[in-house]
Design a protein around this motif. Structure first.
Motif, PDB file in Angstrom:
ATOM      1  N   LEU A 142       0.838  -1.211   0.000  1.00  0.00           N
ATOM      2  CA  LEU A 142       0.000   0.000   0.000  1.00  0.00           C
ATOM      3  C   LEU A 142       0.870   1.257   0.000  1.00  0.00           C
ATOM      4  O   LEU A 142       0.591   2.219  -0.740  1.00  0.00           O
ATOM      5  N   ILE A 143       1.931   1.229   0.787  1.00  0.00           N
ATOM      6  CA  ILE A 143       2.803   2.410   0.843  1.00  0.00           C
ATOM      7  C   ILE A 143       3.441   2.658  -0.525  1.00  0.00           C
ATOM      8  O   ILE A 143       3.403   3.772  -1.067  1.00  0.00           O
ATOM      9  N   LEU A 144       3.967   1.580  -1.104  1.00  0.00           N
ATOM     10  CA  LEU A 144       4.630   1.712  -2.403  1.00  0.00           C
ATOM     11  C   LEU A 144       3.662   2.205  -3.479  1.00  0.00           C
ATOM     12  O   LEU A 144       3.979   3.075  -4.289  1.00  0.00           O
ATOM     13  N   ALA A 145       2.440   1.647  -3.452  1.00  0.00           N
ATOM     14  CA  ALA A 145       1.466   2.013  -4.486  1.00  0.00           C
ATOM     15  C   ALA A 145       0.980   3.450  -4.311  1.00  0.00           C
ATOM     16  O   ALA A 145       0.742   4.162  -5.289  1.00  0.00           O
ATOM     17  N   THR A 146       0.825   3.882  -3.071  1.00  0.00           N
ATOM     18  CA  THR A 146       0.358   5.254  -2.858  1.00  0.00           C
ATOM     19  C   THR A 146       1.443   6.230  -3.311  1.00  0.00           C
ATOM     20  O   THR A 146       1.161   7.301  -3.831  1.00  0.00           O
ATOM     21  N   TRP A 147       2.686   5.808  -3.155  1.00  0.00           N
ATOM     22  CA  TRP A 147       3.800   6.672  -3.525  1.00  0.00           C
ATOM     23  C   TRP A 147       3.981   6.696  -5.050  1.00  0.00           C
ATOM     24  O   TRP A 147       4.123   7.751  -5.666  1.00  0.00           O
ATOM     25  N   LEU A 148       3.950   5.509  -5.692  1.00  0.00           N
ATOM     26  CA  LEU A 148       4.232   5.444  -7.140  1.00  0.00           C
ATOM     27  C   LEU A 148       3.020   5.746  -8.018  1.00  0.00           C
ATOM     28  O   LEU A 148       3.161   5.934  -9.217  1.00  0.00           O
ATOM     29  N   LYS A 149       1.827   5.759  -7.434  1.00  0.00           N
ATOM     30  CA  LYS A 149       0.584   6.067  -8.147  1.00  0.00           C
ATOM     31  C   LYS A 149       0.435   5.338  -9.505  1.00  0.00           C
ATOM     32  O   LYS A 149       0.375   5.961 -10.558  1.00  0.00           O
ATOM     33  N   PRO A 150       0.369   4.009  -9.476  1.00  0.00           N
ATOM     34  CA  PRO A 150       0.301   3.276 -10.748  1.00  0.00           C
ATOM     35  C   PRO A 150      -0.959   3.559 -11.557  1.00  0.00           C
ATOM     36  O   PRO A 150      -0.967   3.387 -12.779  1.00  0.00           O
ATOM     37  N   GLY A 151      -2.035   3.988 -10.901  1.00  0.00           N
ATOM     38  CA  GLY A 151      -3.299   4.138 -11.635  1.00  0.00           C
ATOM     39  C   GLY A 151      -3.578   5.580 -12.066  1.00  0.00           C
ATOM     40  O   GLY A 151      -4.609   5.840 -12.713  1.00  0.00           O
TER      41      GLY A 151
END
Ligand code: ASP
Length: 425
Positions: free
Chosen positions: A106-115
């Motif tokens: 979750l942390i990584l995805a919120t940071w990298l914003k894949p969507g």
């Protein structure tokens, strides 16, 4: 050459030749005889057959091996009351590692914003999977009919039944001793079968991967590149940083040796995309290569294959954030907590088979009110991610087995340190 080397060569060859075949089959100018040979005779004929037979021969061992090995482990326990503590520790560690995994994701995805900025057409053929209420997931752990549980391959029910029989055998004095000795013999025989089967792995792996890559190729990546990279990044972080740190700090054992010994099992998991089908190999690795005693391994490994899916939880964390971003919906802090809780619970009671992570993702999305259709966005690239996350799933199972075994003094550290222990030529 070592078995790992052979499997690796088979994998690389299958991916290259499979992708080449896929390219050739796409071309309209391909001569029809060649198309027949490549598609009908090889990809959908010989290699499909070989792959299916390979997975079937792994799967056929799962239920007998889990049952026999667990009964064996429990009935020879000198102190059965330690079983409660052993289970609590194992399940606790499984939950903690899954919680960590999904938080990292979750942390990584919120940071990298894949969507962010994704505007993708939904897969029109897609219908969201039906989900099971969480309460049923828990009720389903208890068997009503052991034969049905075995026939359906319901791992948790088989585990519960084996525990009960093992406890009873341990308490039945001379009668129990006789039956216990038989179970011991069966355990040796089944383990031998796993060893024999592993020799066929390079061929099986080649067949499985050739068929996959000649039919699907890598898939349409496009807008999903950042999503895929985020999942892969989180999987690598978890597998190569979090696990080694946990292993070292909780058991003091060398993570380098652990990772070296895990290679074969990881390759099996990668090619079959099923932690359940890999159970025989994981069990053999943990017991014979790492020296974990049967009483811990026989319980922790099959249990982990069912309830501990860290790699899957990682995909679900990233996918949830991705779908929320793609649909421009905001997730509140409570939603994140809900995602963590649901993903942890949802992995209990779902067998480790290919693609099951997407089904449980539906459960997670439902809890936070995200559209289930979002799954259609990521389905195209899921197979390759499934293979990678399955390798992480079984690495987690093995790491926890080793940590629990160390704390229970149920590991032979000489075997663990010996790089050659249990190796196959
Ligand atoms: N294929 C995974 C496993 O067997 C589960 C999943 O993530 O779909 O562990």
């Amino acid at each position: 050459m070592s078995l790992t080397g052979k499997i690796l060569i088979a994998m690389v060859a299958a991916v290259l030749l499979g992708s080449l075949t896929q390219q050739l089959l796409q071309s309209p100018e391909l001569n029809s005889v060649l198309r027949y040979i490549l598609n009908d005779l090889l990809s959908q004929g010989l290699f499909l057959l070989g792959g299916k037979i390979f997975v079937a021969s792994l799967k056929v061992l799962v239920v007998p091996l889990v049952f026999v090995s667990l009964v064996c482990g429990v009935c020879h326990l000198r102190d059965q009351s330690s079983l409660g503590w052993l289970s609590a520790k194992t399940i606790g560690l499984y939950l903690i590692t899954t919680g960590l995994a999904i938080s990292v994701a979750l942390i990584l995805a919120t940071w990298l914003k894949p969507g962010a900025g994704v505007n993708m057409p939904l897969d029109a053929d897609y219908t969201p999977p039906a989900t099971m209420p969480l309460i049923d997931v828990l009720v389903n752990i208890f068997p009503t009919n052991p034969v049905a549980a075995m026939a359906e391959g319901n791992m948790l029910q088989v585990i519960v039944f084996a525990l009960l029989i093992g406890i009873a055998i341990g308490r039945s004095g001379e009668f129990g001793d006789r039956i216990g000795a038989h179970f011991n013999d069966w355990n040796e025989v089944l383990m031998k079968l796993v060893t024999v089967l592993m020799h066929f792995a390079p061929y099986g792996v080649f067949c499985l991967l050739f068929t996959l890559f000649s039919q699907q190729g890598i898939g349409k990546v496009g807008d999903l590149l950042v999503y895929m990279l985020t999942v892969v990044g989180a999987l690598l972080l978890h597998g190569f940083v979090v696990y080694p740190l946990l292993l070292k700090s909780l058991s003091g054992l060398s993570p380098v040796i652990f990772l070296r010994k895990m290679r074969n099992a990881q390759l099996f998991a990668f090619s079959t995309a099923s932690s359940t089908a890999t159970v025989p190999v994981t069990l053999r690795t943990v017991e014979e290569r790492m020296g974990v005693k049967n009483r811990v391994a026989a319980f922790a490994v099959p249990l982990g294959a069912t309830i501990n899916m860290d790699g899957t939880a990682i995909m679900q964390g990233v996918a949830t954030v991705f779908i929320a971003q793609a649909f421009q919906l905001n997730l509140a802090m409570t939603d994140y907590l809900l995602v963590i809780m649901t993903a942890m619970l949802a992995s209990i009671g779902t067998a480790g088979v290919p693609g099951v992570g997407l089904v449980t993702l539906a459960l997670v999305l439902q809890q936070v009110g995200l559209p289930l259709e979002g799954i259609a966005l990521i389905i195209g690239v899921d197979r390759i991610l499934d293979m990678m996350r399955t390798a992480v799933n079984i690495t987690g199972d093995s790491m926890v087995s080793v940590v629990v075994a160390k704390s229970e003094k149920a590991i032979d550290t000489d075997t663990y340190q010996n790089l050659k222990a249990g190796e196959q030529e």
